[in-house]
Scaffold this motif. Structure first.
Motif, PDB file in Angstrom:
ATOM      1  N   ASP A  63       6.560  21.705   5.874  1.00 48.82           N
ATOM      2  CA  ASP A  63       5.609  22.711   6.345  1.00 48.82           C
ATOM      3  C   ASP A  63       4.253  22.053   6.545  1.00 48.82           C
ATOM      4  O   ASP A  63       3.764  21.341   5.657  1.00 48.82           O
ATOM      5  CB  ASP A  63       5.486  23.861   5.341  1.00 48.82           C
ATOM      6  N   ARG A  64       3.667  22.253   7.693  1.00 48.19           N
ATOM      7  CA  ARG A  64       2.352  21.712   8.054  1.00 48.19           C
ATOM      8  C   ARG A  64       2.292  20.182   7.943  1.00 48.19           C
ATOM      9  O   ARG A  64       1.286  19.610   7.574  1.00 48.19           O
ATOM     10  CB  ARG A  64       1.253  22.369   7.201  1.00 48.19           C
ATOM     11  N   LEU A  65       3.389  19.512   8.271  1.00 42.66           N
ATOM     12  CA  LEU A  65       3.444  18.049   8.285  1.00 42.66           C
ATOM     13  C   LEU A  65       4.366  17.610   9.435  1.00 42.66           C
ATOM     14  O   LEU A  65       5.552  17.919   9.433  1.00 42.66           O
ATOM     15  CB  LEU A  65       3.982  17.514   6.958  1.00 42.66           C
ATOM     16  N   VAL A  66       3.787  16.905  10.415  1.00 44.34           N
ATOM     17  CA  VAL A  66       4.510  16.519  11.625  1.00 44.34           C
ATOM     18  C   VAL A  66       4.275  15.050  11.910  1.00 44.34           C
ATOM     19  O   VAL A  66       3.162  14.543  11.728  1.00 44.34           O
ATOM     20  CB  VAL A  66       4.055  17.371  12.842  1.00 44.34           C
ATOM     21  N   THR A  85       1.552  10.380  11.379  1.00 42.67           N
ATOM     22  CA  THR A  85       1.901  11.606  10.674  1.00 42.67           C
ATOM     23  C   THR A  85       0.630  12.426  10.503  1.00 42.67           C
ATOM     24  O   THR A  85      -0.387  11.920  10.029  1.00 42.67           O
ATOM     25  CB  THR A  85       2.526  11.285   9.303  1.00 42.67           C
ATOM     26  N   LEU A  86       0.711  13.698  10.914  1.00 41.57           N
ATOM     27  CA  LEU A  86      -0.436  14.605  10.868  1.00 41.57           C
ATOM     28  C   LEU A  86      -0.143  15.763   9.928  1.00 41.57           C
ATOM     29  O   LEU A  86       1.013  16.186   9.797  1.00 41.57           O
ATOM     30  CB  LEU A  86      -0.737  15.166  12.260  1.00 41.57           C
ATOM     31  N   ALA A  87      -1.182  16.282   9.285  1.00 39.65           N
ATOM     32  CA  ALA A  87      -1.058  17.434   8.391  1.00 39.65           C
ATOM     33  C   ALA A  87      -2.244  18.353   8.609  1.00 39.65           C
ATOM     34  O   ALA A  87      -3.243  17.974   9.233  1.00 39.65           O
ATOM     35  CB  ALA A  87      -1.005  16.976   6.934  1.00 39.65           C
ATOM     36  N   ARG A  88      -2.109  19.570   8.089  1.00 37.75           N
ATOM     37  CA  ARG A  88      -3.233  20.513   8.123  1.00 37.75           C
ATOM     38  C   ARG A  88      -3.160  21.399   6.896  1.00 37.75           C
ATOM     39  O   ARG A  88      -2.096  21.568   6.292  1.00 37.75           O
ATOM     40  CB  ARG A  88      -3.240  21.339   9.402  1.00 37.75           C
ATOM     41  N   VAL A  89      -4.283  21.963   6.502  1.00 38.86           N
ATOM     42  CA  VAL A  89      -4.329  22.874   5.360  1.00 38.86           C
ATOM     43  C   VAL A  89      -3.816  24.241   5.810  1.00 38.86           C
ATOM     44  O   VAL A  89      -3.813  24.549   7.011  1.00 38.86           O
ATOM     45  CB  VAL A  89      -5.758  22.982   4.779  1.00 38.86           C
TER      46      VAL A  89
END
Length: 195
Positions: A63-66, A85-89
């Motif tokens: 979840d929220r990690l691509v 690798t990208l993430a978001r809060v």
């Protein structure tokens, strides 16, 4: 109150809370999947632009990690892929680059699987090693043999001594046997002890 009637409560083992198994989402997060330029910018911090090829796709990790993948145009790395690798809060709209690197794909050229040292020796290497060991053993046996091994060969003792003597010994013996006339033709050296 009776102090002799003390009961100790039985300790119940603490069971850790059961964790839910992480599952990979089937679809990538929409905000992170759209952040292709953020992924490329993260790669450009560590890789020259010429080595980053075509965009391959976005792959959900959690979840929220691509993870975004790009074709690698790096010499010697055919079939490899750059990744970011990208993430978001939660409820955030800004993608953050977590990690960048290089990964092999199915088409990559990889090093062969590791083989233990004992299995790496080829038959021809084993044969060469056995031949060297046999030569070393034969050499050690000849060094251990008695010095008069030519006694039964009919060679004179003087010849045997010359064969076993070093070059300095042979030169000294030749000087001692040379006639005086030959010695007179050579320049005479005088030492301080002679005077």
């Amino acid at each position: 109150m009776n102090t002799n009637d003390t009961t100790i409560p039985e300790e119940q083992p603490n069971k850790p809370a059961a964790r839910k198994a992480l599952r990979r989402p089937s679809k990538p997060d929409a905000v992170l999947a759209a952040a292709v330029e953020s992924a490329r910018a993260g790669l450009l911090e560590v890789v020259p632009e010429a080595q980053i090829g075509d965009y391959i796709g976005a792959f959900p990790e959690a979840d929220r990690l691509v993870t975004h993948r790009f074709q690698a145009n790096r010499p010697g790395y055919g079939g490899w892929q750059w990744f970011a690798t990208l993430a978001r809060v939660p409820r955030g709209k800004v993608a953050t680059v977590c990690e960048v690197g290089l990964l092999p794909s199915e088409d990559s050229v990889l090093a062969p699987e590791w083989v233990p040292w004992s299995e790496r020796i080829r038959p021809e290497e084993a044969a060469a090693e056995a031949a060297e060991a046999a030569e070393a053993e034969a050499g050690s046996q000849s060094a251990d043999a008695p010095k008069n091994e030519n006694a039964g060969s009919g060679a004179e003792p003087a010849q045997q001594d010359e064969e076993q003597a070093g070059p300095e010994d042979v030169a000294a013996q030749a000087d001692a046997e040379a006639p005086d006339a030959e010695r007179d033709g050579a320049p005479k050296t005088v030492s301080m002890e002679d005077e």
